[in-house]
Design a protein around this motif. Structure first.
Motif, short mmCIF file in Angstrom:
data_model
loop_
_atom_site.label_atom_id
_atom_site.label_comp_id
_atom_site.label_asym_id
_atom_site.label_seq_id
_atom_site.Cartn_x
_atom_site.Cartn_y
_atom_site.Cartn_z
N PHE A 230 -7.88 8.13 -1.26
CA PHE A 230 -7.71 9.03 -2.46
C PHE A 230 -6.41 9.38 -2.56
O PHE A 230 -5.83 9.40 -3.73
CB PHE A 230 -8.89 10.25 -2.48
N ARG A 231 -5.82 10.01 -1.45
CA ARG A 231 -4.29 10.48 -1.67
C ARG A 231 -3.33 9.39 -2.05
O ARG A 231 -2.61 9.40 -2.96
CB ARG A 231 -3.65 10.97 -0.20
N ARG A 232 -3.67 8.18 -1.30
CA ARG A 232 -2.82 6.79 -1.78
C ARG A 232 -2.75 6.75 -3.11
O ARG A 232 -2.01 6.55 -4.03
CB ARG A 232 -3.18 5.69 -0.87
N GLN A 233 -3.93 6.54 -3.91
CA GLN A 233 -4.03 6.63 -5.45
C GLN A 233 -3.59 7.73 -6.13
O GLN A 233 -2.81 7.36 -7.23
CB GLN A 233 -5.36 6.39 -5.61
N SER A 234 -3.59 8.83 -5.78
CA SER A 234 -3.34 9.91 -6.42
C SER A 234 -1.54 9.97 -6.17
O SER A 234 -0.69 10.29 -7.35
CB SER A 234 -3.63 11.35 -5.76
N PHE A 235 -1.09 9.66 -5.29
CA PHE A 235 0.21 9.60 -5.04
C PHE A 235 0.89 8.48 -6.20
O PHE A 235 1.98 8.76 -6.53
CB PHE A 235 0.87 9.48 -3.51
N GLY A 236 0.33 7.44 -5.95
CA GLY A 236 0.58 6.43 -6.90
C GLY A 236 0.51 6.77 -8.42
O GLY A 236 1.43 6.26 -9.14
N LEU A 237 -0.48 7.24 -8.62
CA LEU A 237 -0.42 7.70 -10.12
C LEU A 237 0.42 8.78 -10.80
O LEU A 237 1.13 8.73 -11.73
CB LEU A 237 -1.98 8.19 -10.55
N ALA A 238 0.83 9.70 -9.64
CA ALA A 238 1.78 10.73 -10.03
C ALA A 238 3.16 9.99 -10.12
O ALA A 238 3.91 10.59 -10.75
CB ALA A 238 1.29 11.76 -8.89
N ASP B 240 0.88 -1.29 0.11
CA ASP B 240 0.02 0.00 0.03
C ASP B 240 0.86 1.29 0.14
O ASP B 240 0.46 2.36 -0.36
CB ASP B 240 -0.89 0.06 1.21
N VAL B 241 1.94 1.11 0.61
CA VAL B 241 3.10 2.47 0.70
C VAL B 241 4.38 1.40 0.77
O VAL B 241 4.44 0.41 1.48
CB VAL B 241 2.70 3.46 1.67
N VAL B 242 5.49 2.21 0.15
CA VAL B 242 6.80 1.74 0.41
C VAL B 242 7.60 2.75 1.05
O VAL B 242 7.40 4.00 0.69
CB VAL B 242 7.44 1.51 -0.77
N THR B 243 8.39 2.53 2.46
CA THR B 243 9.24 3.44 2.86
C THR B 243 10.67 3.03 2.59
O THR B 243 11.15 1.97 2.33
CB THR B 243 9.10 3.12 4.40
N CYS B 244 11.40 4.08 2.28
CA CYS B 244 12.79 4.16 1.98
C CYS B 244 13.27 5.22 2.65
O CYS B 244 13.50 6.31 2.45
CB CYS B 244 12.77 4.36 0.57
N ALA C 27 12.60 3.54 -4.02
CA ALA C 27 11.67 4.75 -4.11
C ALA C 27 11.23 4.65 -5.74
O ALA C 27 10.00 4.73 -5.95
CB ALA C 27 12.25 5.83 -3.45
N LEU C 28 12.13 4.86 -6.53
CA LEU C 28 12.06 5.07 -7.88
C LEU C 28 11.03 3.96 -8.16
O LEU C 28 10.19 3.89 -9.05
CB LEU C 28 13.19 5.30 -8.48
N GLU C 29 11.63 2.61 -8.07
CA GLU C 29 11.03 1.33 -8.49
C GLU C 29 9.51 1.46 -7.95
O GLU C 29 8.70 0.76 -8.72
CB GLU C 29 11.74 0.06 -7.98
N ALA C 30 9.40 1.70 -6.89
CA ALA C 30 7.80 1.64 -6.32
C ALA C 30 7.05 2.86 -7.15
O ALA C 30 5.99 2.29 -7.23
CB ALA C 30 8.12 2.21 -4.61
N MET C 31 7.43 3.84 -7.26
CA MET C 31 6.87 4.79 -7.91
C MET C 31 6.44 4.31 -9.32
O MET C 31 5.42 4.53 -9.79
CB MET C 31 7.58 6.26 -7.95
N VAL D 147 3.02 2.60 -6.47
CA VAL D 147 2.84 2.64 -5.30
C VAL D 147 3.44 4.15 -4.72
O VAL D 147 4.55 4.42 -4.81
CB VAL D 147 3.82 1.58 -4.67
N PRO D 148 2.72 4.64 -3.58
CA PRO D 148 3.06 5.74 -3.08
C PRO D 148 4.44 5.57 -2.34
O PRO D 148 4.57 4.28 -1.78
CB PRO D 148 2.05 6.24 -2.16
N VAL D 149 5.37 6.72 -1.77
CA VAL D 149 6.60 6.27 -1.21
C VAL D 149 6.49 7.10 0.02
O VAL D 149 6.36 8.77 -0.13
CB VAL D 149 7.75 6.58 -2.02
N VAL D 150 6.99 6.95 0.96
CA VAL D 150 7.53 7.85 2.09
C VAL D 150 9.00 7.58 2.07
O VAL D 150 9.61 6.46 2.43
CB VAL D 150 6.83 7.35 3.59
N SER D 151 9.92 8.42 1.97
CA SER D 151 11.34 8.69 2.11
C SER D 151 11.81 9.48 2.61
O SER D 151 11.26 10.58 3.02
CB SER D 151 11.54 8.76 0.43
N SER D 152 13.14 9.33 3.20
CA SER D 152 14.20 10.39 3.69
C SER D 152 14.18 11.46 2.87
O SER D 152 14.55 11.30 1.84
CB SER D 152 15.37 9.61 4.35
#
Length: 130
Positions: A75-83, A9-13, A24-28, A32-37
């Motif tokens: 909605f945010r999760r899907q928007s982040f994933g598409l973007a 549902d989300v990938v953290t890096c 992070a790039l592969e998840a995008m 898949v939305p990313v939470v990254s440093s």
């Protein structure tokens, strides 16, 4: 690997040091939305509140809050994933990378030629007496 990433549902890096952020790039690229440093290349790869969230390194609570916010808002999760998928395809395709690399080399060669005169005897045999 894409199937595994797409199952998230989300990938953290969240490294503490300057990293390019390939995960992070592969998840995008998988949508898949990313939470990254907010370090290294991830500052360019992940766009804050567009493709995911950037968090301060070594702040686990901030990371957890960012992940929770994304998980709670479909909605945010899907928007982040598409973007994220659009950004990965537009900016990190091999065609784009090779074109940008050639453009940089052309600039460097042009700048070098402007600032450093070429030798006039280039390719001419040198005759030495001796």
């Amino acid at each position: 690997m894409p199937a595994l990433l797409r199952s998230a549902d989300v990938v953290t890096c969240t490294p503490w040091y300057a990293s390019f952020g390939l995960v992070a790039l592969e998840a995008m690229a998988c949508g898949v939305p990313v939470v990254s440093s907010a370090v290294g290349g991830m500052l360019d790869t992940v766009v804050q509140d567009v493709t995911g969230r950037l968090v301060t390194p070594r702040r686990p609570r901030e990371c957890a809050e960012a992940v929770t916010a994304i998980l709670r808002d479909s909605f945010r999760r899907q928007s982040f994933g598409l973007a994220g998928r659009d950004r990965a395809r537009a900016r990190y395709s091999w065609d784009r990378i090779s074109t940008d690399t050639l453009r940089i080399y052309d600039r460097l060669v042009t700048a070098r030629m402007r600032h450093t005169p070429l030798p006039t005897d280039l390719g001419q045999p040198t005759i030495q007496s001796g």
